[in-house]
Design a protein around this motif. Structure first.
Motif, PDB file in Angstrom:
ATOM      1  N   ALA A  22       8.221   4.631  -5.600  1.00 47.63           N
ATOM      2  CA  ALA A  22       7.453   5.657  -6.321  1.00 47.63           C
ATOM      3  C   ALA A  22       6.040   5.763  -5.764  1.00 47.63           C
ATOM      4  O   ALA A  22       5.498   6.869  -5.621  1.00 47.63           O
ATOM      5  CB  ALA A  22       7.417   5.313  -7.802  1.00 47.63           C
ATOM      6  N   ARG A  23       5.452   4.613  -5.429  1.00 43.38           N
ATOM      7  CA  ARG A  23       4.086   4.635  -4.903  1.00 43.38           C
ATOM      8  C   ARG A  23       4.033   5.320  -3.539  1.00 43.38           C
ATOM      9  O   ARG A  23       3.092   6.038  -3.225  1.00 43.38           O
ATOM     10  CB  ARG A  23       3.544   3.212  -4.806  1.00 43.38           C
ATOM     11  CG  ARG A  23       2.067   3.151  -4.392  1.00 43.38           C
ATOM     12  CD  ARG A  23       1.507   1.743  -4.480  1.00 43.38           C
ATOM     13  NE  ARG A  23       2.080   0.833  -3.507  1.00 43.38           N
ATOM     14  CZ  ARG A  23       2.857  -0.189  -3.793  1.00 43.38           C
ATOM     15  NH1 ARG A  23       3.206  -0.431  -5.048  1.00 43.38           N
ATOM     16  NH2 ARG A  23       3.333  -0.970  -2.835  1.00 43.38           N
ATOM     17  N   MET A  24       5.058   5.120  -2.703  1.00 48.15           N
ATOM     18  CA  MET A  24       5.076   5.692  -1.359  1.00 48.15           C
ATOM     19  C   MET A  24       5.748   7.067  -1.316  1.00 48.15           C
ATOM     20  O   MET A  24       5.757   7.708  -0.262  1.00 48.15           O
ATOM     21  CB  MET A  24       5.814   4.734  -0.403  1.00 48.15           C
ATOM     22  CG  MET A  24       5.123   3.409  -0.190  1.00 48.15           C
ATOM     23  SD  MET A  24       6.039   2.318   0.920  1.00 48.15           S
ATOM     24  CE  MET A  24       6.108   3.310   2.399  1.00 48.15           C
ATOM     25  N   GLY A  38       7.815  -2.075   1.812  1.00 47.46           N
ATOM     26  CA  GLY A  38       6.994  -0.986   2.335  1.00 47.46           C
ATOM     27  C   GLY A  38       7.301  -0.677   3.780  1.00 47.46           C
ATOM     28  O   GLY A  38       7.329   0.487   4.193  1.00 47.46           O
ATOM     29  N   HIS A  39       7.548  -1.733   4.585  1.00 49.61           N
ATOM     30  CA  HIS A  39       7.911  -1.511   5.992  1.00 49.61           C
ATOM     31  C   HIS A  39       9.245  -0.774   6.091  1.00 49.61           C
ATOM     32  O   HIS A  39       9.378   0.201   6.853  1.00 49.61           O
ATOM     33  CB  HIS A  39       8.009  -2.854   6.720  1.00 49.61           C
ATOM     34  CG  HIS A  39       8.569  -2.743   8.094  1.00 49.61           C
ATOM     35  ND1 HIS A  39       7.799  -2.523   9.204  1.00 49.61           N
ATOM     36  CD2 HIS A  39       9.867  -2.798   8.545  1.00 49.61           C
ATOM     37  CE1 HIS A  39       8.577  -2.458  10.280  1.00 49.61           C
ATOM     38  NE2 HIS A  39       9.842  -2.625   9.900  1.00 49.61           N
ATOM     39  N   GLU A  40      10.249  -1.219   5.341  1.00 49.23           N
ATOM     40  CA  GLU A  40      11.564  -0.594   5.422  1.00 49.23           C
ATOM     41  C   GLU A  40      11.521   0.845   4.923  1.00 49.23           C
ATOM     42  O   GLU A  40      12.165   1.740   5.494  1.00 49.23           O
ATOM     43  CB  GLU A  40      12.582  -1.401   4.619  1.00 49.23           C
ATOM     44  CG  GLU A  40      12.721  -2.861   5.045  1.00 49.23           C
ATOM     45  CD  GLU A  40      13.063  -3.029   6.523  1.00 49.23           C
ATOM     46  OE1 GLU A  40      13.589  -2.076   7.135  1.00 49.23           O
ATOM     47  OE2 GLU A  40      12.784  -4.104   7.075  1.00 49.23           O
ATOM     48  N   LEU A  41      10.761   1.101   3.866  1.00 46.76           N
ATOM     49  CA  LEU A  41      10.644   2.474   3.374  1.00 46.76           C
ATOM     50  C   LEU A  41       9.912   3.360   4.370  1.00 46.76           C
ATOM     51  O   LEU A  41      10.094   4.584   4.359  1.00 46.76           O
ATOM     52  CB  LEU A  41       9.922   2.492   2.024  1.00 46.76           C
ATOM     53  CG  LEU A  41      10.719   1.941   0.835  1.00 46.76           C
ATOM     54  CD1 LEU A  41       9.844   1.906  -0.410  1.00 46.76           C
ATOM     55  CD2 LEU A  41      11.959   2.778   0.579  1.00 46.76           C
ATOM     56  N   GLY A  42       9.109   2.758   5.238  1.00 44.91           N
ATOM     57  CA  GLY A  42       8.442   3.541   6.280  1.00 44.91           C
ATOM     58  C   GLY A  42       9.434   4.234   7.193  1.00 44.91           C
ATOM     59  O   GLY A  42       9.155   5.324   7.719  1.00 44.91           O
ATOM     60  N   HIS A  43      10.616   3.637   7.349  1.00 44.55           N
ATOM     61  CA  HIS A  43      11.647   4.283   8.180  1.00 44.55           C
ATOM     62  C   HIS A  43      12.223   5.510   7.485  1.00 44.55           C
ATOM     63  O   HIS A  43      12.754   6.407   8.150  1.00 44.55           O
ATOM     64  CB  HIS A  43      12.761   3.286   8.497  1.00 44.55           C
ATOM     65  CG  HIS A  43      12.347   2.197   9.430  1.00 44.55           C
ATOM     66  ND1 HIS A  43      11.898   2.426  10.700  1.00 44.55           N
ATOM     67  CD2 HIS A  43      12.320   0.841   9.255  1.00 44.55           C
ATOM     68  CE1 HIS A  43      11.614   1.284  11.307  1.00 44.55           C
ATOM     69  NE2 HIS A  43      11.862   0.304  10.441  1.00 44.55           N
ATOM     70  N   PHE A  44      12.155   5.544   6.153  1.00 42.29           N
ATOM     71  CA  PHE A  44      12.657   6.716   5.435  1.00 42.29           C
ATOM     72  C   PHE A  44      11.758   7.928   5.609  1.00 42.29           C
ATOM     73  O   PHE A  44      12.163   9.048   5.281  1.00 42.29           O
ATOM     74  CB  PHE A  44      12.796   6.406   3.943  1.00 42.29           C
ATOM     75  CG  PHE A  44      13.942   5.490   3.616  1.00 42.29           C
ATOM     76  CD1 PHE A  44      14.754   4.980   4.615  1.00 42.29           C
ATOM     77  CD2 PHE A  44      14.221   5.130   2.304  1.00 42.29           C
ATOM     78  CE1 PHE A  44      15.809   4.138   4.328  1.00 42.29           C
ATOM     79  CE2 PHE A  44      15.283   4.295   2.000  1.00 42.29           C
ATOM     80  CZ  PHE A  44      16.080   3.786   3.028  1.00 42.29           C
ATOM     81  N   THR A  45      10.544   7.723   6.097  1.00 39.28           N
ATOM     82  CA  THR A  45       9.625   8.845   6.302  1.00 39.28           C
ATOM     83  C   THR A  45       9.728   9.424   7.710  1.00 39.28           C
ATOM     84  O   THR A  45       8.970  10.323   8.052  1.00 39.28           O
ATOM     85  CB  THR A  45       8.177   8.395   6.041  1.00 39.28           C
ATOM     86  OG1 THR A  45       7.784   7.421   7.016  1.00 39.28           O
ATOM     87  CG2 THR A  45       8.036   7.797   4.642  1.00 39.28           C
ATOM     88  N   GLU A  46      10.645   8.892   8.500  1.00 44.51           N
ATOM     89  CA  GLU A  46      10.824   9.431   9.852  1.00 44.51           C
ATOM     90  C   GLU A  46      11.384  10.845   9.765  1.00 44.51           C
ATOM     91  O   GLU A  46      12.237  11.147   8.916  1.00 44.51           O
ATOM     92  CB  GLU A  46      11.776   8.541  10.657  1.00 44.51           C
ATOM     93  CG  GLU A  46      11.230   7.152  10.931  1.00 44.51           C
ATOM     94  CD  GLU A  46      12.261   6.199  11.518  1.00 44.51           C
ATOM     95  OE1 GLU A  46      11.952   5.013  11.669  1.00 44.51           O
ATOM     96  OE2 GLU A  46      13.387   6.673  11.814  1.00 44.51           O
ATOM     97  N   GLY A  58       2.497   0.170  10.467  1.00 44.85           N
ATOM     98  CA  GLY A  58       1.282   0.848  10.005  1.00 44.85           C
ATOM     99  C   GLY A  58       1.432   1.376   8.586  1.00 44.85           C
ATOM    100  O   GLY A  58       0.497   1.294   7.768  1.00 44.85           O
ATOM    101  N   ILE A  59       2.594   1.935   8.261  1.00 42.05           N
ATOM    102  CA  ILE A  59       2.832   2.449   6.903  1.00 42.05           C
ATOM    103  C   ILE A  59       2.829   1.306   5.896  1.00 42.05           C
ATOM    104  O   ILE A  59       2.271   1.420   4.788  1.00 42.05           O
ATOM    105  CB  ILE A  59       4.162   3.227   6.868  1.00 42.05           C
ATOM    106  CG1 ILE A  59       4.056   4.490   7.719  1.00 42.05           C
ATOM    107  CG2 ILE A  59       4.556   3.569   5.438  1.00 42.05           C
ATOM    108  CD1 ILE A  59       5.359   5.242   7.858  1.00 42.05           C
ATOM    109  N   ALA A  60       3.455   0.170   6.264  1.00 37.02           N
ATOM    110  CA  ALA A  60       3.485  -0.972   5.356  1.00 37.02           C
ATOM    111  C   ALA A  60       2.084  -1.506   5.093  1.00 37.02           C
ATOM    112  O   ALA A  60       1.739  -1.857   3.954  1.00 37.02           O
ATOM    113  CB  ALA A  60       4.370  -2.069   5.934  1.00 37.02           C
TER     114      ALA A  60
END
Length: 819
Positions: A185-187, A233-241, A302-304
């Motif tokens: 939710a935060r990201m 947070g790192h793993e969710l960064g891949h969802f923003t690709e 970087g996103i994490a």
């Protein structure tokens, strides 16, 4: 017995694996109190070696058995599987030492599940690569499309489904669900599902195509929520690709494997150069995939960091993750993830230790295993195992090595691959032509078949009468062929045909069904069928129609390769290259007998000069081919006026009319031996081997004997040697014999002089066409009325003498016609 040997292979692999792993862990054990980065550095080569040894040891065992005991060793798939199972069992003590928290039952479950997934993932790729046709056509693209579909299905949920079925995935506990929901939710990165993964390591991963997250149970048990949130947070960064990046990630993965699917048709059509090009393309795509992955990992880092709950939380989580898994802070070479030390610096955390040294890639013992495997591979290429008399010369250098060896010498060949020339020995095969598998035929196959790279047996012959087929099926002894432990080729002979060649015509359908039936009959008892040869007496003007037949027959026998026999005259036909490509290759028949014009006219079964010209022309075409060379002969008959009256081949002796003169014409082993040696030194790249027509069988009259062919297989010029000997049969009775202890048949008019002293000649006579030409008190002379044929390795009695007592006998050759 074979099963017992396979069990021994399993035990041996287990013992060697345990020992190598135990030795590899010694540096790690001695560093028990060192900093975790040093312990991880020392553990890494042992880990890498333990994984690689699972494949090295079975390969080494199979190749060593193939080289040293090919006839007693179990079949290589059974030996490899047994050794692989043993190596996995032998790795259990290593895994327990590296992961002491994993119990025996959990270890067994993880091992069985992991290898099931591994083999399951590779099965579609390997199956499609094997099923690829001999040339790239619509079927090849359909198969490639099926592979792409399997990959898409795998990343779109197949990966998760398989792990669920293997009980490796379970729904995440509430603690993890709540934590992920908070970070998501935060990201503003929605998650579809969160899974708890059964794994011996602390592990987390994102599945961006299905928007699912995986966290191992050990990660949850060892790391606080602060670490889990940072890692999430790192793993969710891949969802923003972006979709472009996701598509690029998938495309590069596909392009890495896709070229290798076409190895079979490219190897058959373009040779070693095409295979090397495919490998280079795959390697380049692999580098691109690795670079993109590293870039995306840095982006996720970087996103994490930007979304970490507290400053430095992500860097600390990364450090603890590596420490709990004992993964080195600096890896021996670039991987999909950057090194931990560099990731900590990029996250703004200066580690409290100096940059560690890179670990070794492998342990020393595994390095030596790699060297041993390379030596065994080279030895197996150089030497094809067989019985004691089996030739070392039947193996050929690898196409890749020969191509690399030769291309700098002739740069122009790069523009015309058909003109490349290769050195090195040639694989040599043999043809079994008999329709009746008598005891001598079976004996010859089992005794001498292992000396060849492949044994080809006549399976059926079709002749046409008024457009209808007349079939003769040969009762091939597949058990005898299986005992040779050599690939088997089946030959289907088809007589001249004048009807329609349409693919839907009865003849085409009949031959396709027959070909399929022949292969099925051979596969039923377990014969290792490696190809089907079609020997069709086709007129040169009908080759386009023959090509239509090939398309139908090839579909019926796939995946077994289809090969045709071809006459040198066909090479001049424009349609021939297309025909040969459709078949996937051909056998160039360099043996033929033109109709003789007179009794004394010179004629031969294989003209070396014509054979060289035909091979050179075939090399320019560029389609892979083998050359058929003769070992047999004919008896040619002429009438009273010297006109050709007919010929007789091996088999029951033909009775000729009165007044007919006969003359034997045989393949010249000396000329053919030189021809083979020349081709071993310099031949077209498309020439892949030699097949000898036919296998010598005891009792053959017009065929070479085994010593002759064996000498050529050993890359020797057959040796000529004949002697005369006397043998005491009983008191005063002596038998005189000619002994051909060389490697060449000898045809000559012999005369033999016999001398003795102190005894009186009572009686004597000639045998086998020899006459007792002269005899006196102390000598006798035997002479053949006409030239006689003495096969290699055989003894021939020419006469006997009875003396008044036992005396020493002296025998020697004498000039024919001498007193």
């Amino acid at each position: 017995m074979k099963v017992l040997l396979a069990f021994c292979d399993c035990l041996a692999a287990a013992g060697v694996t345990w020992f190598l792993n135990w030795v590899a862990l010694m540096p790690f054990r001695r560093a028990e109190h060192a900093h975790w980065t040093e312990r991880a550095r020392l553990l890494w080569p042992a880990r890498a070696s333990a994984r690689l040894n699972l494949f090295l040891l079975p390969a080494i065992l199979v190749l060593a058995q193939r080289l040293t005991a090919p006839n007693s060793a179990p079949p290589w798939p059974l030996a490899a599987l047994a050794a692989f199972v043993g190596a996995i069992g032998g790795s259990y003590p290593f895994d327990r030492e590296a992961f002491p928290w994993v119990g025996p039952r959990e270890w067994l479950h993880l091992v069985l599940s992991g290898w099931s997934l591994c083999f399951g993932a590779w099965t579609p790729f390997l199956a499609i690569a094997v099923l690829m046709p001999a040339q790239i056509d619509w079927r090849a693209w359909v198969l490639a499309g099926l592979y792409l579909a399997s990959v898409v299905a795998w990343v779109s949920g197949g990966w998760v489904w398989c792990r669920q079925k293997l009980r490796l995935l379970a729904p995440a506990p509430e603690r993890l669900q709540a934590l992920v929901a908070s970070v998501s939710a935060r990201m503003r990165a929605p998650v579809r599902r969160v899974w708890l993964l059964q794994s011996p390591a602390s592990y987390a991963a994102a599945l961006p195509y299905t928007r699912e997250l995986l966290f191992s149970a050990r990660l949850l048990s060892l790391h606080p929520d602060e670490d889990l949130a940072a890692i999430c947070g790192h793993e969710l960064g891949h969802f923003t690709e972006s979709r472009l990046l996701l598509g690029g990630r998938l495309l590069l993965s596909l392009l890495f494997f896709l070229p290798l699917l076409f190895v079979k048709p490219v190897a058959l059509g373009s040779g070693a150069g095409g295979v090397i090009s495919l490998g280079a393309a795959s390697w380049l795509f692999g580098i691109a995939r690795q670079r993109l992955s590293r870039r995306l990992e840095r982006r996720a880092d970087g996103i994490a960091k930007a979304n970490e709950p507290d400053p430095g939380a992500y860097a600390r989580a990364l450090a603890r993750l590596h420490e709990s898994n004992l993964v080195p802070a600096v890896m021996p070479r670039k991987r999909t993830h950057p090194d931990l030390y560099d990731r900590l610096l990029a996250a703004g955390l200066q580690p409290d230790y100096a940059r560690p040294k890179k670990p070794s890639v492998l342990s020393a013992f595994t390095f030596f295993l790699c060297v041993a495997l390379g030596i065994l591979i080279a030895a197996n290429f150089i030497h094809t195992p067989g019985p004691v008399e089996g030739p070392a010369a039947i193996a050929s250098p690898t196409p890749a090595s020969a191509w690399l060896w030769n291309w700098p010498a002739r740069p122009g060949q790069l523009l015309n691959p058909g003109e490349q020339r290769w050195p090195g020995n040639l694989p040599q095969e043999v043809y079994v032509w008999q329709r009746a598998w008598t005891k001598p035929v079976r004996q010859a196959v089992m005794e001498h078949g292992p000396s060849f790279a492949r044994v080809v047996a006549l399976a059926a012959e079709v002749t046409w009468q008024n457009g209808k087929p007349k079939l003769v099926r040969v009762p091939v002894d597949y058990d005898a062929l299986i005992q040779t432990r050599r690939p088997l080729g089946l030959a289907l002979r088809v007589g001249p045909y004048s009807g329609s060649f349409a693919p839907t015509n009865f003849a085409a359908v009949y031959l396709a069904n027959l070909a399929h039936s022949l292969i099925s009959d051979a596969l039923a008892p377990g014969a290792p069928v490696s190809e089907l040869q079609i020997d069709f007496d086709c007129a040169s003007s009908k080759l386009q129609g023959y090509r239509s037949w090939m398309e139908v027959i090839r579909q019926a026998v796939t995946p077994v390769p289809l090969i045709i026999t071809a006459l040198p005259a066909w090479l001049d036909e424009p349609v021939f290259k297309s025909l040969a490509q459709t078949a996937g290759g051909y056998i160039l028949q360099a043996h033929s007998l033109k109709r003789p014009t007179s009794f004394n006219a010179p004629f031969t079964l294989c003209d070396p000069a014509a054979a060289r010209r035909a091979v050179a022309k075939a090399g320019e075409i560029g389609v892979p081919f083998r050359v058929a060379l003769p070992t047999y002969g004919y008896t040619i008959a002429f009438d009273r006026e010297g006109r050709f009256a007919g010929l007789s081949a091996e088999g029951p002796a033909k009775i000729w009319p009165a007044g007919v003169r006969t003359r034997d014409v045989r393949a010249d082993p000396l000329e053919l031996a030189k021809l083979v040696r020349d081709w071993c030194s310099n031949r077209p790249a498309a020439m892949k081997g030699i097949i000898w027509y036919r296998l010598p069988v005891p009792g053959d009259v017009l065929n070479w004997r085994w010593p002759t062919l064996s000498a050529i297989l050993h890359a020797r010029i057959p040796r000529k040697s004949v002697r005369v000997e006397s043998r005491r049969v009983e008191t005063g009775l002596v038998q005189i014999s000619l002994v051909n202890d060389g490697e060449l048949d000898i045809s000559a008019r012999f005369a033999v002089r016999v001398r003795w002293q102190g005894a009186r000649l009572i009686a004597g006579d000639g045998l086998g066409g020899f006459n007792l030409a002269r005899a006196d008190a102390s000598s006798a002379r035997f002479e053949a009325a006409k030239p006689c044929h003495l096969p290699a390795g055989e003894r021939f009695a020419i006469g006997w003498l009875r003396l008044s007592g036992d005396r020493e006998i002296q025998v020697q050759f004498a000039p024919p016609g001498s007193p």
